[in-house]
Motif scaffolding. Structure first.
Motif, mmCIF file in Angstrom:
data_model
loop_
_atom_site.group_PDB
_atom_site.id
_atom_site.type_symbol
_atom_site.label_atom_id
_atom_site.label_comp_id
_atom_site.label_asym_id
_atom_site.label_seq_id
_atom_site.Cartn_x
_atom_site.Cartn_y
_atom_site.Cartn_z
ATOM 1 N N CYS A 56 12.481 -4.689 42.892
ATOM 2 C CA CYS A 56 13.560 -4.896 41.923
ATOM 3 C C CYS A 56 13.751 -6.381 41.638
ATOM 4 C CB CYS A 56 14.854 -4.286 42.446
ATOM 5 S SG CYS A 56 14.881 -2.485 42.469
ATOM 6 N N LEU A 59 10.940 -7.605 39.454
ATOM 7 C CA LEU A 59 11.054 -7.054 38.105
ATOM 8 C C LEU A 59 12.071 -7.845 37.286
ATOM 9 C CD1 LEU A 59 9.744 -4.575 36.693
ATOM 10 C CD2 LEU A 59 11.844 -3.324 37.196
ATOM 11 N N GLU A 91 14.217 -1.595 33.357
ATOM 12 C CA GLU A 91 13.327 -0.458 33.144
ATOM 13 C C GLU A 91 13.753 0.375 31.941
ATOM 14 O OE1 GLU A 91 10.550 -0.477 34.345
ATOM 15 O OE2 GLU A 91 10.402 0.219 36.406
ATOM 16 N N ARG A 94 12.818 -1.569 28.808
ATOM 17 C CA ARG A 94 11.372 -1.549 28.572
ATOM 18 C C ARG A 94 10.900 -0.193 28.060
ATOM 19 N NH1 ARG A 94 8.398 -2.659 33.712
ATOM 20 N NH2 ARG A 94 6.585 -2.730 32.329
ATOM 21 N N SER A 95 11.666 0.843 28.304
ATOM 22 C CA SER A 95 11.263 2.186 27.882
ATOM 23 C C SER A 95 11.192 2.321 26.369
ATOM 24 C CB SER A 95 12.239 3.228 28.442
ATOM 25 O OG SER A 95 12.227 3.223 29.844
ATOM 26 N N TRP A 113 15.117 8.545 32.526
ATOM 27 C CA TRP A 113 16.077 7.671 33.203
ATOM 28 C C TRP A 113 17.468 8.287 33.203
ATOM 29 C CZ3 TRP A 113 13.950 4.422 36.230
ATOM 30 C CH2 TRP A 113 12.731 3.808 35.898
ATOM 31 N N GLN A 133 10.068 6.404 43.513
ATOM 32 C CA GLN A 133 10.222 5.378 42.485
ATOM 33 C C GLN A 133 11.090 4.254 43.061
ATOM 34 O OE1 GLN A 133 11.859 3.596 40.177
ATOM 35 N NE2 GLN A 133 10.235 3.356 38.681
ATOM 36 N N VAL A 135 12.655 1.540 41.999
ATOM 37 C CA VAL A 135 13.915 1.157 41.354
ATOM 38 C C VAL A 135 14.968 2.241 41.567
ATOM 39 C CG1 VAL A 135 15.035 0.653 39.147
ATOM 40 C CG2 VAL A 135 12.776 -0.300 39.647
#
Length: 334
Positions: A56, A59, A91, A94-95, A113, A133, A135
């Motif tokens: 995290c 990222l 995240e 970015r999706s 998500w 996962q 995150v």
């Protein structure tokens, strides 16, 4: 040198005595209760070697550098949870980003998500893909050790459901989007810190709007024609400017300058309203609100560049930001 810096960053999340054991129950305030009614809370187990926490952190450092610097200056007990929330936000963002991303694929990613939020609030006994996962594993750890509002997490996802080619009609609509996508994260960070105050929430709402509008202005030269410019249609009509002229952003185009000035002024107004409530917030909250320093820095550079979005000073990173963040943190200001 790169390895040394990386090791130093990781120590911000780990105990000083051992680099292998993550601080458990970070940020949970110690409570003294009588032995008759005291109940022990089941600890949330850390993942092996703290991979999720380090993932995290990396990222956020890569995709959200300014907020990465701000998070490093938070108190140690808040840092791990803050990085988990910011990594989740990265995240989700970015999706829906990408040059040739199909709308249907973006919707599927957001649904993943959105559904994952419910998974993170499930009982510890229910195993799911969350454990695989990093995150989500960190987010579940944060949810398990803090009292977070699920609504704010969902707003981070639902805000991104807006089509990238859909223009904002009014300044108010732009502010509402910024509040959903940016203020929600600040409100979550306040919950991580155990802050429950209406005035502080009000300041967070204004600061999120300012940060969101400034961030969308910065994205215009970078995104180009991949998405509609964030300048609302009512502003474009008022000054007789097309979106194509906004994207070109020529230095001698006074109409474009007026449009960007009006939108930037809206961001600055919200920033000043947040700072007017400075006497209502504690030192811990002031550190959470350090994002105001980066927002203020960009708006000032934009003003000096006569609101030219493509000016070199407005495109790159602010080299003085780390020093200014440290100085503001030292004196508990934002």
């Amino acid at each position: 040198m790169r390895r040394l810096v990386g090791n130093w960053n990781c120590r911000l999340l780990f105990n000083d005595k051992s680099g292998q054991e993550i601080i458990r129950h970070a940020g949970v305030r110690q409570q003294t209760t009588s032995s008759s009614d005291a109940k022990e809370k089941k600890p949330v187990e850390a993942d092996n070697n703290g991979y999720g926490a380090k993932h995290c952190m990396s990222l956020v450092e890569k995709y959200d550098h300014e907020n990465y610097l701000c998070t490093l200056l938070l108190p140690r007990e808040l840092r791990r949870a803050a990085f988990a929330l910011r990594a989740f936000n990265v995240e989700v963002s970015r999706s829906v980003s990408g040059n040739k991303l199909e709308p249907q694929i973006a919707k599927l990613r957001l649904k993943f998500w959105h559904d994952s939020i419910d998974k993170c609030f499930e009982d510890e006994s229910q195993r799911s893909y969350v454990e695989d996962q990093p995150v989500l594993r960190e987010l579940k750890h944060t949810v398990g050790s803090r009292k977070l509002n699920k609504v704010y997490l969902r707003r981070l996802v639902t805000a991104r459901e807006r089509p990238p080619n859909q223009s904002f009609e009014t300044i108010r609509e732009l502010e509402e989007y910024a509040e959903q996508a940016f203020s929600s994260l600040l409100l979550l960070l306040l919950e991580v810190g155990g802050v429950r105050d209406l005035q502080v929430d009000h300041a967070a709402s204004h600061l999120g709007k300012a940060q969101g509008i400034a961030t969308m202005l910065r994205a215009i030269p970078l995104a180009g024609r991949q998405q509609a410019a964030c300048v609302p249609l009512e502003v474009l009509v008022r000054h007789g400017v097309s979106q194509e002229r906004i994207l070109r952003s020529k230095s001698d185009d006074k109409g474009v300058e007026e449009c960007i000035f009006e939108v930037a002024s809206a961001a600055n107004n919200h920033l000043q309203l947040a700072r007017q409530l400075d006497d209502k917030v504690s030192n811990k909250v002031r550190k959470i609100f350090l994002t105001a320093v980066a927002t203020d820095g960009y708006l000032e550079r934009l003003r000096r560049a006569n609101f030219l979005l493509t000016h070199q000073s407005c495109l790159g990173r602010d080299s003085l930001l780390p020093a200014r963040l440290f100085w503001k943190s030292l004196f508990n200001r934002f």
